[in-house]
Motif scaffolding. Structure first.
Motif, PDB file in Angstrom:
ATOM      1  N   LYS A 118       0.833  -1.200   0.000  1.00  0.00           N
ATOM      2  CA  LYS A 118       0.000   0.000   0.000  1.00  0.00           C
ATOM      3  C   LYS A 118       0.871   1.255   0.000  1.00  0.00           C
ATOM      4  O   LYS A 118       1.926   1.266   0.611  1.00  0.00           O
ATOM      5  N   GLU A 119       0.375   2.302  -0.659  1.00  0.00           N
ATOM      6  CA  GLU A 119       1.087   3.574  -0.698  1.00  0.00           C
ATOM      7  C   GLU A 119       0.503   4.517   0.352  1.00  0.00           C
ATOM      8  O   GLU A 119      -0.710   4.727   0.425  1.00  0.00           O
ATOM      9  N   ASN A 120       1.377   5.109   1.159  1.00  0.00           N
ATOM     10  CA  ASN A 120       0.950   6.071   2.169  1.00  0.00           C
ATOM     11  C   ASN A 120       0.528   7.359   1.476  1.00  0.00           C
ATOM     12  O   ASN A 120       1.280   7.923   0.683  1.00  0.00           O
ATOM     13  N   LYS A 121      -0.688   7.828   1.770  1.00  0.00           N
ATOM     14  CA  LYS A 121      -1.244   8.997   1.073  1.00  0.00           C
ATOM     15  C   LYS A 121      -0.477  10.281   1.383  1.00  0.00           C
ATOM     16  O   LYS A 121      -0.503  11.220   0.590  1.00  0.00           O
ATOM     17  N   ASP A 122       0.211  10.356   2.520  1.00  0.00           N
ATOM     18  CA  ASP A 122       0.951  11.564   2.884  1.00  0.00           C
ATOM     19  C   ASP A 122       2.407  11.535   2.417  1.00  0.00           C
ATOM     20  O   ASP A 122       2.883  12.477   1.801  1.00  0.00           O
ATOM     21  N   SER A 123       3.123  10.436   2.704  1.00  0.00           N
ATOM     22  CA  SER A 123       4.561  10.374   2.407  1.00  0.00           C
ATOM     23  C   SER A 123       4.890   9.784   1.040  1.00  0.00           C
ATOM     24  O   SER A 123       5.972   9.999   0.520  1.00  0.00           O
ATOM     25  N   GLY A 124       3.967   8.998   0.471  1.00  0.00           N
ATOM     26  CA  GLY A 124       4.240   8.319  -0.794  1.00  0.00           C
ATOM     27  C   GLY A 124       5.053   7.048  -0.611  1.00  0.00           C
ATOM     28  O   GLY A 124       5.281   6.307  -1.556  1.00  0.00           O
ATOM     29  N   GLU A 125       5.494   6.779   0.630  1.00  0.00           N
ATOM     30  CA  GLU A 125       6.270   5.567   0.899  1.00  0.00           C
ATOM     31  C   GLU A 125       5.355   4.344   0.796  1.00  0.00           C
ATOM     32  O   GLU A 125       4.170   4.419   1.100  1.00  0.00           O
ATOM     33  N   LEU A 126       5.926   3.245   0.356  1.00  0.00           N
ATOM     34  CA  LEU A 126       5.171   2.001   0.200  1.00  0.00           C
ATOM     35  C   LEU A 126       5.436   1.079   1.377  1.00  0.00           C
ATOM     36  O   LEU A 126       6.590   0.893   1.781  1.00  0.00           O
ATOM     37  N   HIS A 127       4.371   0.515   1.920  1.00  0.00           N
ATOM     38  CA  HIS A 127       4.477  -0.382   3.071  1.00  0.00           C
ATOM     39  C   HIS A 127       3.774  -1.700   2.779  1.00  0.00           C
ATOM     40  O   HIS A 127       2.762  -1.743   2.090  1.00  0.00           O
ATOM     41  N   LEU A 128       4.332  -2.758   3.342  1.00  0.00           N
ATOM     42  CA  LEU A 128       3.826  -4.103   3.131  1.00  0.00           C
ATOM     43  C   LEU A 128       2.911  -4.499   4.285  1.00  0.00           C
ATOM     44  O   LEU A 128       3.245  -4.302   5.457  1.00  0.00           O
ATOM     45  N   PHE A 129       1.756  -5.044   3.937  1.00  0.00           N
ATOM     46  CA  PHE A 129       0.780  -5.535   4.913  1.00  0.00           C
ATOM     47  C   PHE A 129       0.659  -7.036   4.758  1.00  0.00           C
ATOM     48  O   PHE A 129       0.554  -7.543   3.641  1.00  0.00           O
ATOM     49  N   GLU A 130       0.671  -7.743   5.886  1.00  0.00           N
ATOM     50  CA  GLU A 130       0.553  -9.193   5.861  1.00  0.00           C
ATOM     51  C   GLU A 130      -0.874  -9.586   6.197  1.00  0.00           C
ATOM     52  O   GLU A 130      -1.560  -8.907   6.957  1.00  0.00           O
ATOM     53  N   GLY A 131      -1.313 -10.663   5.620  1.00  0.00           N
ATOM     54  CA  GLY A 131      -2.644 -11.185   5.893  1.00  0.00           C
ATOM     55  C   GLY A 131      -2.686 -12.663   5.562  1.00  0.00           C
ATOM     56  O   GLY A 131      -1.657 -13.324   5.527  1.00  0.00           O
ATOM     57  N   ASP A 132      -3.882 -13.158   5.298  1.00  0.00           N
ATOM     58  CA  ASP A 132      -4.070 -14.576   4.977  1.00  0.00           C
ATOM     59  C   ASP A 132      -4.884 -14.718   3.705  1.00  0.00           C
ATOM     60  O   ASP A 132      -5.783 -13.917   3.448  1.00  0.00           O
ATOM     61  N   MET A 133      -4.558 -15.751   2.940  1.00  0.00           N
ATOM     62  CA  MET A 133      -5.348 -16.091   1.757  1.00  0.00           C
ATOM     63  C   MET A 133      -6.651 -16.740   2.225  1.00  0.00           C
ATOM     64  O   MET A 133      -6.682 -17.458   3.217  1.00  0.00           O
ATOM     65  N   TYR A 134      -7.731 -16.465   1.507  1.00  0.00           N
ATOM     66  CA  TYR A 134      -9.014 -17.104   1.779  1.00  0.00           C
ATOM     67  C   TYR A 134      -9.144 -18.354   0.904  1.00  0.00           C
ATOM     68  O   TYR A 134      -8.460 -18.492  -0.110  1.00  0.00           O
ATOM     69  N   PRO A 135     -10.062 -19.256   1.273  1.00  0.00           N
ATOM     70  CA  PRO A 135     -10.313 -20.432   0.427  1.00  0.00           C
ATOM     71  C   PRO A 135     -10.760 -19.999  -0.975  1.00  0.00           C
ATOM     72  O   PRO A 135     -11.322 -18.914  -1.155  1.00  0.00           O
ATOM     73  N   LYS A 136     -10.503 -20.847  -1.958  1.00  0.00           N
ATOM     74  CA  LYS A 136     -10.798 -20.516  -3.365  1.00  0.00           C
ATOM     75  C   LYS A 136     -12.265 -20.159  -3.619  1.00  0.00           C
ATOM     76  O   LYS A 136     -12.574 -19.373  -4.492  1.00  0.00           O
ATOM     77  N   ASP A 137     -13.180 -20.726  -2.852  1.00  0.00           N
ATOM     78  CA  ASP A 137     -14.607 -20.476  -3.072  1.00  0.00           C
ATOM     79  C   ASP A 137     -15.111 -19.210  -2.354  1.00  0.00           C
ATOM     80  O   ASP A 137     -16.279 -18.873  -2.426  1.00  0.00           O
ATOM     81  N   SER A 138     -14.213 -18.494  -1.711  1.00  0.00           N
ATOM     82  CA  SER A 138     -14.587 -17.270  -0.996  1.00  0.00           C
ATOM     83  C   SER A 138     -14.801 -16.115  -1.974  1.00  0.00           C
ATOM     84  O   SER A 138     -14.231 -16.089  -3.066  1.00  0.00           O
ATOM     85  N   LYS A 139     -15.589 -15.129  -1.550  1.00  0.00           N
ATOM     86  CA  LYS A 139     -15.848 -13.946  -2.372  1.00  0.00           C
ATOM     87  C   LYS A 139     -14.577 -13.128  -2.576  1.00  0.00           C
ATOM     88  O   LYS A 139     -14.356 -12.544  -3.633  1.00  0.00           O
ATOM     89  N   TYR A 140     -13.718 -13.083  -1.547  1.00  0.00           N
ATOM     90  CA  TYR A 140     -12.466 -12.320  -1.613  1.00  0.00           C
ATOM     91  C   TYR A 140     -11.277 -13.261  -1.637  1.00  0.00           C
ATOM     92  O   TYR A 140     -11.352 -14.383  -1.152  1.00  0.00           O
ATOM     93  N   LYS A 141     -10.150 -12.793  -2.173  1.00  0.00           N
ATOM     94  CA  LYS A 141      -8.965 -13.632  -2.311  1.00  0.00           C
ATOM     95  C   LYS A 141      -8.126 -13.653  -1.030  1.00  0.00           C
ATOM     96  O   LYS A 141      -7.535 -14.672  -0.686  1.00  0.00           O
ATOM     97  N   CYS A 142      -8.065 -12.481  -0.321  1.00  0.00           N
ATOM     98  CA  CYS A 142      -7.251 -12.432   0.891  1.00  0.00           C
ATOM     99  C   CYS A 142      -7.677 -11.267   1.781  1.00  0.00           C
ATOM    100  O   CYS A 142      -8.507 -10.456   1.391  1.00  0.00           O
ATOM    101  N   ASN A 143      -7.056 -11.188   2.959  1.00  0.00           N
ATOM    102  CA  ASN A 143      -7.253 -10.050   3.843  1.00  0.00           C
ATOM    103  C   ASN A 143      -5.884  -9.477   4.202  1.00  0.00           C
ATOM    104  O   ASN A 143      -4.862 -10.040   3.817  1.00  0.00           O
ATOM    105  N   SER A 144      -5.861  -8.373   4.920  1.00  0.00           N
ATOM    106  CA  SER A 144      -4.591  -7.851   5.427  1.00  0.00           C
ATOM    107  C   SER A 144      -4.836  -7.198   6.775  1.00  0.00           C
ATOM    108  O   SER A 144      -5.947  -6.739   7.068  1.00  0.00           O
ATOM    109  N   LYS A 145      -3.806  -7.187   7.606  1.00  0.00           N
ATOM    110  CA  LYS A 145      -3.911  -6.613   8.944  1.00  0.00           C
ATOM    111  C   LYS A 145      -4.076  -5.103   8.868  1.00  0.00           C
ATOM    112  O   LYS A 145      -3.816  -4.475   7.850  1.00  0.00           O
ATOM    113  N   ALA A 146      -4.490  -4.505   9.985  1.00  0.00           N
ATOM    114  CA  ALA A 146      -4.760  -3.066  10.037  1.00  0.00           C
ATOM    115  C   ALA A 146      -3.488  -2.227   9.992  1.00  0.00           C
ATOM    116  O   ALA A 146      -3.516  -1.089   9.552  1.00  0.00           O
ATOM    117  N   LYS A 147      -2.360  -2.793  10.430  1.00  0.00           N
ATOM    118  CA  LYS A 147      -1.082  -2.073  10.419  1.00  0.00           C
ATOM    119  C   LYS A 147      -0.083  -2.785   9.526  1.00  0.00           C
ATOM    120  O   LYS A 147      -0.110  -4.004   9.379  1.00  0.00           O
TER     121      LYS A 147
END
Length: 83
Positions: A7-36
């Motif tokens: 994700k790109e920070n709207k103020d600094s323009g720096e790019l940060h990596l967010f970790e999350g989990d993949m959802y099962p293939k039959d899910s509506k979404y492919k993955c999630n990511s943590k809040a920080k």
């Protein structure tokens, strides 16, 4: 399986990596990511846009290598840790 979103920070323009989990293939979404970001310096709500979403660790490494120095070093170092 872990999922990574860059994700790109709207103020600094720096790019940060967010970790999350993949959802099962039959899910509506492919993955999630943590809040920080992995380095804890960016909240999801500070994001301007995603540069990629739902990448595996290897895909994230390859994409970040192409982007270069705009990506937070602390976030990048996390996906190169040996366990």
């Amino acid at each position: 399986m872990k999922a990574y979103t860059l994700k790109e920070n709207k103020d600094s323009g720096e790019l940060h990596l967010f970790e999350g989990d993949m959802y099962p293939k039959d899910s509506k979404y492919k993955c999630n990511s943590k809040a920080k970001s992995i380095c804890k310096k960016m909240d999801k709500s500070d994001s301007k846009e995603n540069h990629f979403t739902c990448a595996t660790e290897q895909e994230a490494r390859e994409k970040i290598a192409k982007i270069g120095r705009k990506v937070c070093g602390a976030c990048v170092s996390h996906i190169y840790e040996s366990y």
